[in-house]
Design an enzyme around this catalytic site. Sequence first.
Site, short mmCIF file in Angstrom:
data_model
loop_
_atom_site.label_atom_id
_atom_site.label_comp_id
_atom_site.label_asym_id
_atom_site.label_seq_id
_atom_site.Cartn_x
_atom_site.Cartn_y
_atom_site.Cartn_z
N HIS A 168 60.43 -3.57 36.28
CA HIS A 168 59.24 -4.37 35.99
C HIS A 168 58.14 -4.01 36.99
O HIS A 168 58.36 -4.02 38.20
CB HIS A 168 59.58 -5.85 36.08
CG HIS A 168 58.39 -6.72 36.01
ND1 HIS A 168 57.51 -6.66 34.96
CD2 HIS A 168 57.89 -7.64 36.86
CE1 HIS A 168 56.53 -7.51 35.17
NE2 HIS A 168 56.73 -8.11 36.32
N CYS B 175 58.32 -12.25 32.79
CA CYS B 175 58.35 -10.80 33.05
C CYS B 175 59.70 -10.17 32.70
O CYS B 175 59.79 -8.94 32.61
CB CYS B 175 57.99 -10.51 34.51
SG CYS B 175 56.31 -10.99 34.92
N ASN C 295 50.40 -5.63 36.42
CA ASN C 295 51.61 -6.29 35.91
C ASN C 295 51.30 -6.85 34.52
O ASN C 295 50.57 -7.83 34.40
CB ASN C 295 52.01 -7.40 36.88
CG ASN C 295 53.21 -8.21 36.40
OD1 ASN C 295 53.67 -8.04 35.28
ND2 ASN C 295 53.69 -9.10 37.25
N1 COA Z 1 42.61 -9.96 48.39
C1 COA Z 1 42.56 -10.26 49.70
N2 COA Z 1 43.42 -11.09 50.29
C2 COA Z 1 44.39 -11.64 49.52
C3 COA Z 1 44.49 -11.37 48.15
C4 COA Z 1 43.56 -10.49 47.59
N3 COA Z 1 43.56 -10.14 46.30
N4 COA Z 1 45.55 -12.04 47.65
C5 COA Z 1 46.08 -12.73 48.67
N5 COA Z 1 45.38 -12.50 49.80
C6 COA Z 1 45.58 -13.03 51.13
C7 COA Z 1 46.29 -14.35 51.13
O1 COA Z 1 45.39 -15.39 50.83
C8 COA Z 1 46.82 -14.42 52.53
O2 COA Z 1 45.78 -14.84 53.37
P1 COA Z 1 46.10 -15.84 54.59
O3 COA Z 1 47.08 -15.07 55.45
O4 COA Z 1 44.76 -16.01 55.19
O5 COA Z 1 46.68 -17.06 53.97
C9 COA Z 1 47.13 -12.97 52.85
O6 COA Z 1 46.43 -12.18 51.88
C10 COA Z 1 48.59 -12.63 52.80
O7 COA Z 1 49.13 -13.25 51.65
P2 COA Z 1 50.59 -12.99 51.18
O8 COA Z 1 50.85 -13.77 49.93
O9 COA Z 1 51.53 -13.13 52.30
O10 COA Z 1 50.44 -11.43 50.85
P3 COA Z 1 51.52 -10.44 50.37
O11 COA Z 1 51.51 -9.25 51.20
O12 COA Z 1 52.84 -11.12 50.10
O13 COA Z 1 50.95 -10.01 48.95
C11 COA Z 1 51.32 -10.51 46.65
C12 COA Z 1 50.72 -10.97 47.95
C13 COA Z 1 51.08 -11.58 45.59
C14 COA Z 1 50.65 -9.22 46.24
C15 COA Z 1 52.83 -10.26 46.85
O14 COA Z 1 53.39 -11.39 47.46
C16 COA Z 1 53.53 -10.01 45.56
O15 COA Z 1 53.39 -8.96 44.98
N6 COA Z 1 54.37 -10.95 45.13
C17 COA Z 1 55.13 -10.79 43.91
C18 COA Z 1 54.26 -10.91 42.73
C19 COA Z 1 55.04 -10.67 41.49
O16 COA Z 1 55.87 -9.83 41.47
N7 COA Z 1 54.73 -11.46 40.49
C20 COA Z 1 55.29 -11.36 39.21
C21 COA Z 1 56.72 -11.50 39.26
S1 COA Z 1 57.25 -11.68 37.66
#
Ligand code: COA
Length: 363
Positions: free
Chosen positions: A266, A124, A296
Amino acid sequence: MSRAAVLCGLGGWVPAKAVANSTLAEQLDTTDEWIRTRTGIRQRFVIDPGQATSDLAVEAGRRALESARRTREHGGADGGPAPDVDLVVLATSTPDHPCPATAPVVAHRLGLAPVAAFDVGAVCTGFVYALATAASMVTAGLARRALVIGADTFSTILDPADRTTRAIFGDGAGAVVLRAGRPDEPGALLGFDLGSDGGGEELITVRAGGSRQRSTGAPAPEGDEWFSMRGREVFTQAVLCMSRSAEALLDGIGWRGEELDRMVAHQANVRILRAVGEQLGLAEDRLVVNLDRVGNTVAGSIPLALADAAASGGLRPGQRVLLTGFGGGLTWGSAALRWPELHVEPVPGLEGDEPAAAPDTHP
Ligand code: COA
């Protein structure tokens, strides 16, 4: 006066097929509400079977070249006769083939061969790295005019059953043209900050398909061919690394965070953008946001957001603009410029749908 690389053309491209959150919710255990509230994303675009990253890169590249030509015609930042592009740098982590690089075929399809052409891989952060590489070659006199493209098709490496990554990533591309100019011109790239931490390699990875796995001679463990991400840790690192990188860059060029007119970060998650903006002391109306409509798009993210915002009036000549990215590697990077006068066409598929940047209140 010393030489600088000056932004003089810009274009973006997304595939024809939009996938709404509601469509994902029919296939996976997720909801439109979860995706919107946790990420800010409403839809993303994906390529059709048989399409590849170069198809998006060529379209974005063509539009950036056309933007440079029209900007010149209208007497904007790219005034005067200028040599043709003699360098193509493509940032991507989803090349058409593991070998060779995709940039040469993109250059060929744009009618630019036999120019120098190569890929840059920083996931990214790829576009910021590619921009720094091309700008350095322009200022060193190794190239007179460079086409810098960020393009990725992450839909090809996502696990179809992974609700987290499928909710976030989309396919897309953006491109800019750089020319040689003066550091005091609008559009001149004023500085870069780049960094990496390979200790975080496991946070964002495709385990199989590279030499580490192939040298074993054994088939890859099931699932290792897909992209995997430790989302929560990536979130924390993204905020930390982009904020630090941006602060280091701003310190280096003598700008204060509050003086920025636009931050084009980003486009990973709107909560990440807000957190970085807060660290830098930026009001929310300074953040350029288009992830709601494209998700993204990895290396395509920053140039696609730039094209989208520039075409709809979200970026105006003279504004102080910060670019900052974070990605797999781990890698991060930032760049700064004053926005130039540019002729930029709306990105087909995104036109008429305003980016979420609030109206400009900063003189
Ligand atoms: N729909 C419903 N639930 C989802 C889900 C979706 N699409 N994706 C994840 N969950 C669930 C998880 O399984 C987890 O469930 P659990 O508590 O039963 O285990 C719960 O939601 C919380 O997960 P968590 O990872 O803590 O959520 P979050 O608020 O951190 O959001 C992301 C997840 C991936 C959206 C967030 O962490 C994020 O944006 N991370 C950075 C991603 C990024 O920038 N990537 C590229 C960088 S180059």
